[in-house]
Enzyme design. Structure first.
Site, mmCIF file in Angstrom:
data_model
loop_
_atom_site.group_PDB
_atom_site.id
_atom_site.type_symbol
_atom_site.label_atom_id
_atom_site.label_comp_id
_atom_site.label_asym_id
_atom_site.label_seq_id
_atom_site.Cartn_x
_atom_site.Cartn_y
_atom_site.Cartn_z
ATOM 1 N N GLY A 61 0.872 -1.170 0.000
ATOM 2 C CA GLY A 61 0.000 0.000 0.000
ATOM 3 C C GLY A 61 0.909 1.220 0.000
ATOM 4 O O GLY A 61 1.859 1.296 0.798
ATOM 5 N N ALA A 62 0.624 2.163 -0.908
ATOM 6 C CA ALA A 62 1.571 3.257 -1.152
ATOM 7 C C ALA A 62 2.008 4.011 0.118
ATOM 8 O O ALA A 62 3.212 4.131 0.392
ATOM 9 C CB ALA A 62 0.978 4.207 -2.199
ATOM 10 N N ARG A 103 10.215 -1.156 -4.918
ATOM 11 C CA ARG A 103 8.997 -1.184 -5.748
ATOM 12 C C ARG A 103 8.939 0.129 -6.537
ATOM 13 O O ARG A 103 9.150 1.198 -5.957
ATOM 14 C CB ARG A 103 7.733 -1.353 -4.895
ATOM 15 N N GLN A 210 -5.439 -9.073 -2.533
ATOM 16 C CA GLN A 210 -5.485 -8.076 -1.456
ATOM 17 C C GLN A 210 -6.926 -7.789 -1.015
ATOM 18 O O GLN A 210 -7.172 -7.439 0.136
ATOM 19 C CB GLN A 210 -4.842 -6.752 -1.907
ATOM 20 N N ASP A 251 -1.601 4.729 -6.394
ATOM 21 C CA ASP A 251 -0.151 4.700 -6.147
ATOM 22 C C ASP A 251 0.572 5.888 -6.729
ATOM 23 O O ASP A 251 1.688 6.229 -6.298
ATOM 24 C CB ASP A 251 0.457 3.412 -6.711
ATOM 25 N N LYS A 262 -3.787 -0.615 -8.353
ATOM 26 C CA LYS A 262 -3.694 -2.073 -8.512
ATOM 27 C C LYS A 262 -4.268 -2.547 -9.838
ATOM 28 O O LYS A 262 -5.306 -2.058 -10.272
ATOM 29 C CB LYS A 262 -4.436 -2.725 -7.338
#
Ligand code: MRU
Length: 360
Positions: A61-62, A103, A210, A251, A262
């Site tokens: 999660g950002a 990431r 998720q 994100d 996502k």
């Protein structure tokens, strides 16, 4: 936070996805790869362990990645002593490089690391002890601010919703993805406290699930009415008239309002447009990256094919040797987004103008 089996609904959106233990000097993460079956905490003391936890989605999660990375660089310098004054910048940069590469899509990671680097420069000339304390303070501030920012996103997002609405969400943009409250799920927590009576549909979110594992878990523990659906059922549920708004996180937002989230989010946005359902993207201002002109400039993470071919199956489901393409995010064109909800207010189209004004 308790295991879902023994947890009673408690309306607590402050799930501790990421926190720092000042007594032991360790970063404590709720291992999200073990949920929902097990509530397991990881205690980390090295930047390389934090990098691995981010890459393996133990923390994800950002905003939560940004908070973890900030503590990650702090861990790098936390054990330096006065003798190491000359190496502090090198040690910091090594940790920063390591974490930065974990990431690529969530800009909050870079944002948090850049903020830590600015604090390091501001402390130039200070003793090792002063610098260490300043970096710890900065990481604590990033975490505390994120929780407050999410609460404000929740207030701004709730103003767009009505009582007894059906809500569809994709992936997990909840308390687990932030320092508390979540972004897309924050309006649901606040609304539930105020008796809104939402009925939430959580997309399973292939391939890493998720939605089923994390969104369903945290909403269920909080006593919010949540029903899981497979990703390919969203159209059917919308067609029944059961969804009055789609709420998702993000994100990275490009300067023109294109948003990366996502994988599968853009498909949900296209469906929402078809059925005339508002599609709201929730993001802290730190997720807006004006250096990306459009969604085409946003790097999209590609992950190992095994996440598609075998990860959640009792045995491999794909033929041996078949190719698998596994992009972790996709871009939703700004034309499909009804509004972007931030802590500073709700941005409506035209987004290039709205985003510019937000920073003026
Ligand atoms: O791969 P993940 O689980 O890190 O992806 C997370 C998302 O796509 C979230 O929606 C996004 O980071 C926003 S979290 C508030």
């Amino acid at each position: 936070v308790q295991g879902v089996k023994d947890a009673k609904p408690n309306h607590s959106p402050r799930a501790v996805a990421v926190r720092f233990d000042d007594e032991t000097g360790e970063l404590v993460l709720l291992d999200q790869t073990a949920l929902p079956g097990e509530v397991r905490y990881l205690r980390l003391s090295e930047p390389s362990q934090v990098r691995e936890a981010i890459y393996e989605l133990k923390v994800r999660g950002a905003p939560a990645i940004g908070v973890a990375a900030a503590y990650g660089v702090y861990l790098g310098v936390s054990r330096l002593s006065a003798r190491d004054a000359l190496s502090i910048e090198r040690v910091f940069e090594e940790a920063r490089g390591l974490l930065q590469s974990s990431r690529p899509t969530a800009v909050n990671l870079t944002w948090a690391l850049d903020r830590m680097a600015r604090r390091l420069s501001a402390e130039k000339g200070g003793s090792v002890e002063q610098i260490r304390a300043a970096l710890k303070q900065e990481a604590d501030a990033i975490r505390a601010e994120d929780e407050e920012v999410c609460r404000r996103i929740g207030e701004n997002g709730l103003a767009l919703l009505g009582r007894n609405w059906g809500i569809l969400t994709h992936c997990n943009a909840g308390a687990l993805a932030t320092a508390g409250w979540g972004t897309a799920l924050a309006p649901l927590y606040l609304g539930t406290e105020r008796g809104y009576g939402f009925k939430v549909f959580a997309d399973e979110t292939r391939p890493l699930l998720q939605g089923v594992r994390l969104t369903a878990w945290e909403l269920h523990v909080a006593g919010i009415d949540v029903t899981i659906i497979c990703d390919n059922m969203a159209s059917h549920v919308m067609r029944q008239g059961w969804v009055q708004a789609v709420l998702v996180g993000c994100d990275r937002v490009a300067a023109n309002g294109d948003t990366a989230n996502k994988i599968g989010t853009s498909g949900v946005a296209i469906l929402a447009k078809h059925y005339g359902i508002p599609f709201y993207v929730h993001a802290p201002v730190s997720t807006i990256d004006r250096a990306c002109a459009t969604g085409r400039d946003i790097p999209i993470e590609e992950r190992p094919p095994e996440e598609i071919t075998e990860k959640w199956y009792a045995r491999r489901m794909a033929p041996e040797g078949v190719k698998a393409f596994n992009p972790a995010f996709d871009v939703t064109d700004h034309e499909l987004v009804s509004a972007i909800v931030t802590e500073r207010g709700v941005i409506r189209p035209p987004y290039d103008q709205g985003i510019r004004q937000l920073f003026e």
